[in-house]
Design a protein around this motif. Structure first.
Motif, short mmCIF file in Angstrom:
data_model
loop_
_atom_site.label_atom_id
_atom_site.label_comp_id
_atom_site.label_asym_id
_atom_site.label_seq_id
_atom_site.Cartn_x
_atom_site.Cartn_y
_atom_site.Cartn_z
N LEU A 115 0.81 -1.22 0.00
CA LEU A 115 0.00 0.00 0.00
C LEU A 115 0.84 1.27 0.00
CD1 LEU A 115 -3.02 -0.93 2.30
CD2 LEU A 115 -2.64 -1.38 -0.12
N ASP A 116 2.05 1.22 0.56
CA ASP A 116 2.92 2.39 0.49
C ASP A 116 3.28 2.71 -0.96
OD1 ASP A 116 3.00 2.83 3.24
OD2 ASP A 116 4.65 1.41 3.53
N ARG A 117 3.56 1.67 -1.74
CA ARG A 117 3.86 1.88 -3.15
C ARG A 117 2.62 2.34 -3.92
NH1 ARG A 117 7.54 -2.94 -5.52
NH2 ARG A 117 7.54 -1.45 -7.27
N GLN A 118 1.47 1.81 -3.52
CA GLN A 118 0.22 2.20 -4.16
C GLN A 118 -0.09 3.68 -3.91
OE1 GLN A 118 -1.54 0.64 -6.33
NE2 GLN A 118 -2.20 -1.39 -5.72
N LEU A 119 0.14 4.14 -2.69
CA LEU A 119 -0.17 5.53 -2.36
C LEU A 119 0.84 6.52 -2.94
CD1 LEU A 119 -1.33 5.16 1.36
CD2 LEU A 119 -2.76 5.42 -0.67
N ASN A 120 1.91 5.98 -3.51
CA ASN A 120 2.90 6.82 -4.17
C ASN A 120 3.06 6.36 -5.63
OD1 ASN A 120 4.19 8.60 -1.93
ND2 ASN A 120 4.07 6.54 -1.04
N GLY A 121 1.93 6.01 -6.22
CA GLY A 121 1.95 5.45 -7.56
C GLY A 121 2.01 6.50 -8.66
N VAL A 311 -5.48 4.99 -14.56
CA VAL A 311 -5.14 3.84 -13.74
C VAL A 311 -3.88 4.14 -12.94
CG1 VAL A 311 -3.78 2.69 -15.55
CG2 VAL A 311 -4.82 1.32 -13.72
N ASN A 312 -3.84 3.65 -11.71
CA ASN A 312 -2.72 3.87 -10.81
C ASN A 312 -1.77 2.66 -10.84
OD1 ASN A 312 -1.68 5.52 -8.32
ND2 ASN A 312 -1.73 3.42 -7.59
N LEU A 313 -0.49 2.91 -11.08
CA LEU A 313 0.52 1.86 -11.06
C LEU A 313 1.44 2.10 -9.86
CD1 LEU A 313 1.43 1.75 -14.86
CD2 LEU A 313 -0.23 0.35 -13.61
N PRO A 314 1.72 1.07 -9.06
CA PRO A 314 2.53 1.25 -7.85
C PRO A 314 3.87 1.90 -8.15
CG PRO A 314 1.55 -0.94 -7.89
CD PRO A 314 1.27 -0.33 -9.23
N GLY A 315 4.29 2.76 -7.25
CA GLY A 315 5.57 3.43 -7.39
C GLY A 315 6.73 2.54 -6.99
N GLU A 316 7.92 3.11 -6.99
CA GLU A 316 9.12 2.35 -6.63
C GLU A 316 9.13 2.05 -5.12
OE1 GLU A 316 11.25 1.12 -8.80
OE2 GLU A 316 10.07 2.02 -10.42
N ALA A 317 9.75 0.93 -4.79
CA ALA A 317 9.82 0.52 -3.38
C ALA A 317 10.73 1.48 -2.61
CB ALA A 317 10.38 -0.89 -3.31
#
Length: 317
Positions: A115-121, A311-317
């Motif tokens: 979810l951290d990556r999702q919220l910074n997607g 569409v939202n794509l997850p950001g970098e870890a």
């Protein structure tokens, strides 16, 4: 930026409780504007997504569908026409084929569960599929995110849903069990298929797929040239072939290598189009699945809705 999570509490895969706990932790500890919603029945996610997007006004909102492809479908239908709204996907359903096409791979997208990556997607525009057909003398229009399946694989998906709903077989095992059961009857369809105005099939067929994404049935890479952003539909037709011929195709079909089979053009038709029309010729209606959900109609028009949704794509870890 606002964030909303729509959770389907009856989606078919474990992990929902863990995801809900993470969402609640974010709500309690983060400065981000995050809200959690639950569905209680069919089409709830569509109503909720439309309401959330409308209430956000001019502010951008990412609305995460927490479930399988059916939940994603409902959320996407609620977001069409809302330029401020972005579709996010948290794959906790039994079928997560869209996530595979979005870059989650065959492990169903571990990064989509972060979810951290999702919220910074990162967001980008994605195509949808628009379906149009007549029901009770009225035209019905709806959208599909991933694809539709008619004939053998459509009937297989219908039976697989039944097996899952009765807890007879879990997850992908339900699809494999339904696949074996349907091989006994080899139930296909008889259709006239027109692609961009040209008739390309008329008569019996084993199965046909019109797809935006490349995967169906919980990991079968049926349309290997699929691209969610190119404005084109993939069209696969498997002719009315013998069981042994189809069984010989299944491993390649699942692996996305069906087009590599020597002489495969005798067995299948694969092309791309912007508009496809399916018409039953041996019956007045046909049953099919769109994003795993059951439909029944007569003639069906399927067309690309190019860049219809964010569409939202997850950001970098």
């Amino acid at each position: 930026m606002k964030y909303a999570f729509i959770v389907n509490p009856v989606s078919g895969k474990g992990g929902k409780d863990n995801i809900v706990n993470k969402i609640n932790e974010i709500i309690e500890s983060s400065s981000k504007d995050v809200k959690l919603y639950y569905t209680h029945g069919p089409k709830d996610a569509t109503v909720l997504a439309d309401m959330i997007a409308s209430e956000a006004g001019d502010e951008q909102v990412v609305i995460f569908a927490c479930g399988g492809d059916g939940t994603v479908n409902e959320v996407a239908n609620g977001l069409v026409g809302h330029e401020n709204a972005v579709l996010g996907v948290v794959p906790v359903g039994s079928g997560n084929d869209l996530v595979r096409e979005l870059g989650g791979g065959m492990n169903e997208g571990e990064k989509f569960l972060d979810l951290d990556r999702q919220l910074n997607g990162e967001i980008m525009k994605m195509d949808l599929i628009k379906l149009s057909y007549m029901k009770d003398n009225n035209e019905v229009c709806t959208y599909v995110v991933n694809g539709i399946n008619i004939g053998f694989d459509g009937h297989t998906a219908i039976l697989a849903n039944y097996l899952k709903s009765r807890s007879i077989l879990p997850g992908q095992m339900s699809y494999i069990g339904a696949l074996v059961a349907n091989l006994i009857t080899k139930k296909g369809e008889s259709l006239r298929v027109t692609a961009d105005g040209d008739e390309i099939h008329n008569g019996p067929l084993l199965l046909t797929t019109a797809a935006n994404g490349g995967f169906c049935g919980g990991g079968f890479n049926s349309c290997p040239h699929a691209d969610l952003y190119d404005g084109l539909l993939e069209l696969l037709i498997v002719r009315d072939i013998k069981r042994r011929e189809f069984l010989g195709l299944v491993p390649k079909y699942k692996a996305g290598k069906i087009l590599e089979v020597p002489g495969v053009e005798r067995l299948i038709k694969y092309t791309q189009a912007k508009e496809i029309i399916f018409e039953p010729v041996a019956a007045t209606t046909m049953k099919f699945v769109g994003d795993g959900e059951l439909f029944e109609c007569g003639a069906l028009k399927v067309e690309t809705a190019k860049q219809a949704i964010w569409v939202n794509l997850p950001g970098e870890a």
